[in-house]
Design an enzyme around this catalytic site. Structure first.
Site, short mmCIF file in Angstrom:
data_model
loop_
_atom_site.label_atom_id
_atom_site.label_comp_id
_atom_site.label_asym_id
_atom_site.label_seq_id
_atom_site.Cartn_x
_atom_site.Cartn_y
_atom_site.Cartn_z
N HIS A 121 0.87 -1.18 0.00
CA HIS A 121 0.00 0.00 0.00
C HIS A 121 0.91 1.24 0.00
CE1 HIS A 121 -3.57 2.31 0.45
NE2 HIS A 121 -3.92 2.04 1.69
N HIS A 177 -2.41 -1.62 -10.71
CA HIS A 177 -3.23 -1.08 -9.63
C HIS A 177 -4.46 -1.97 -9.50
CE1 HIS A 177 -5.87 1.68 -7.42
NE2 HIS A 177 -4.74 2.21 -6.99
N ASP A 237 2.97 5.63 -7.53
CA ASP A 237 4.22 5.41 -6.80
C ASP A 237 5.42 5.32 -7.74
OD1 ASP A 237 2.78 5.16 -4.32
OD2 ASP A 237 2.12 3.20 -5.04
C1 MLT Z 1 -3.94 4.55 -4.08
O1 MLT Z 1 -3.85 5.73 -3.71
O2 MLT Z 1 -3.58 4.16 -5.20
C2 MLT Z 1 -4.53 3.62 -3.14
O3 MLT Z 1 -4.81 4.00 -1.89
C3 MLT Z 1 -4.48 2.19 -3.42
C4 MLT Z 1 -5.87 1.77 -3.81
O4 MLT Z 1 -6.63 2.54 -4.37
O5 MLT Z 1 -6.18 0.60 -3.56
#
Ligand code: MLT
Length: 384
Positions: free
Chosen positions: A223, A269, A324
């Protein structure tokens, strides 16, 4: 009787509730093709707004007129302090382990010393206090002087000024921190930290405790800690291939890594099936301001090479960069070269969305009765 909106089969078990409908989210949603929306506005249309205008959008459902924003800012400024005892306690926390642990302990400390026990008050209080809580946690861990808080400077301006980051121009930090903060406030209702926070609050734990639990959820490498791991991966690629690497070199290296069953970070994702629009915004900023930075160059090469290589495997449903993939490289290019604080910065931002989501579930949902205590069903399997 309503038509079923989702039928559960055995295949859905032990899949982390992936895609399983649980409730309503009143702040944001993630469209697999179009990405993140805060209320009904795509994230790409919100980048020019001031952080607190975006917070107001999530909290009240609209960007806020000049007068509304004035009142909102004034209200938050009044709430933005911490008691002496809270600050002192944060400054005695052990520095062992990841700074996210200090952050979670700081939130628990606030639950003991700052909580009003009222979700609405605590939601606004926490949104107002979070820059100071995070500045105190980071400064304590880093051994930096914590400068006095003056929320009238602006939400992120004050945060940057509280930190004594050595040898880094504040304008650089401000440029990247402001946008980083806005893009991470919320990501729909079902991401792990939001879900955990809402579950814990459903037992009527106070907001600070629920958010501390959320931040422990965010701490995991699958995460929020992914931004730190992605940066390490990008750095390693740079070390292995050098500053003059071509996109072909990066493609080949990625193929080798996959063949050796090594992990490739920054792609895919749970929901998105396109390049994360938050990543696209960061890539543009990186190209505009830091295009000569070797780490940014490598992140841009990975953006090009990664999808091409990953698409060669038909089992990969989303071969595109996620947020990220670039956020850590961008923070580092801005001069904030402290990867162990990246997840804390993510958390500082995500606290906003999760607190508002918790407020909805506790005080507004089901005609004000709130969502009952979370209690999903598990089938007994016995010893295996
Ligand atoms: C994100 O910001 O990408 C998340 O918190 C991960 C998600 O959406 O599962």
């Amino acid at each position: 009787m309503d038509e079923p909106i989702f039928s559960v089969t055995k295949e859905h078990l032990e899949t982390g509730l992936r895609g399983y409908p649980v409730g309503y989210c009143t702040t944001s949603f993630v469209d697999p093709q179009k990405g993140l929306f805060y209320m009904d506005q795509p994230i790409s249309q919100l980048v020019e707004l001031d952080p607190l205008e975006v917070v107001h959008l999530l909290y009240s459902g609209n960007v806020g007129s000049k007068e509304e924003m004035q009142a909102f800012r004034a209200d938050l400024h009044k709430r933005a302090f911490l008691k002496e005892e809270t600050l002192k306690t944060i400054q005695t926390l052990p520095k062992n382990g990841h700074p996210m642990k200090i952050f979670a302990c700081a939130l628990i400390t606030c639950g003991m010393l700052e909580s009003t026990g009222d979700y609405k008050e605590d939601c606004l209080n926490l949104i107002a206090k979070i820059p100071l809580i995070v500045a105190a946690a980071i400064s304590h861990h880093a051994g930096w002087k914590l400068n006095l808080s003056d929320p009238s400077k602006g939400y992120i301006e004050n945060f940057v000024d509280m930190l004594s980051v050595p040898d880094t121009p504040k304008e650089e930090l401000l440029r990247v921190f402001k946008i980083f903060n806005k893009l991470h406030y919320d990501h729909g209702g079902g991401n792990l930290s939001a879900f955990v926070g809402k579950s814990v609050a459903s037992g009527l734990e106070d907001l600070y405790g629920a958010i501390a639990a959320s931040m422990c959820a965010l701490d995991g490498p699958r995460h929020g800690k992914a931004n730190q791991d992605c940066l390490e991966f990008t750095l390693k690629m740079l070390e292995e291939l050098g500053e003059n690497a071509t996109v072909g070199d990066v493609e080949n290296r990625l193929r080798d890594k996959l063949a050796n069953k090594e992990l490739v970070y920054g792609f895919g994702h749970a929901v998105l099936r396109v390049e994360d629009p938050r990543a696209s915004i960061f890539y543009e900023l990186a190209k505009k301001h830091y295009s000569n930075n070797p780490l940014i160059k490598m992140a841009l090469l990975l953006r090009e090479a990664g999808p091409k290589v990953l698409k060669e495997n038909p089992k990969i449903s989303n071969p595109y960069p996620n947020v990220d993939a670039i956020s850590g490289a961008l923070l580092s290019a801005s001069g904030f070269n402290y990867p162990h604080y990246y997840t804390v910065l993510f958390g500082m931002s995500r606290v906003v969305g999760i607190s508002i989501q918790i407020l909805y579930e506790r005080s507004i949902a089901r005609g004000g009765k709130g969502v009952p205590i979370y209690r999903p069903k598990y089938f007994f399997k016995g010893k295996v």
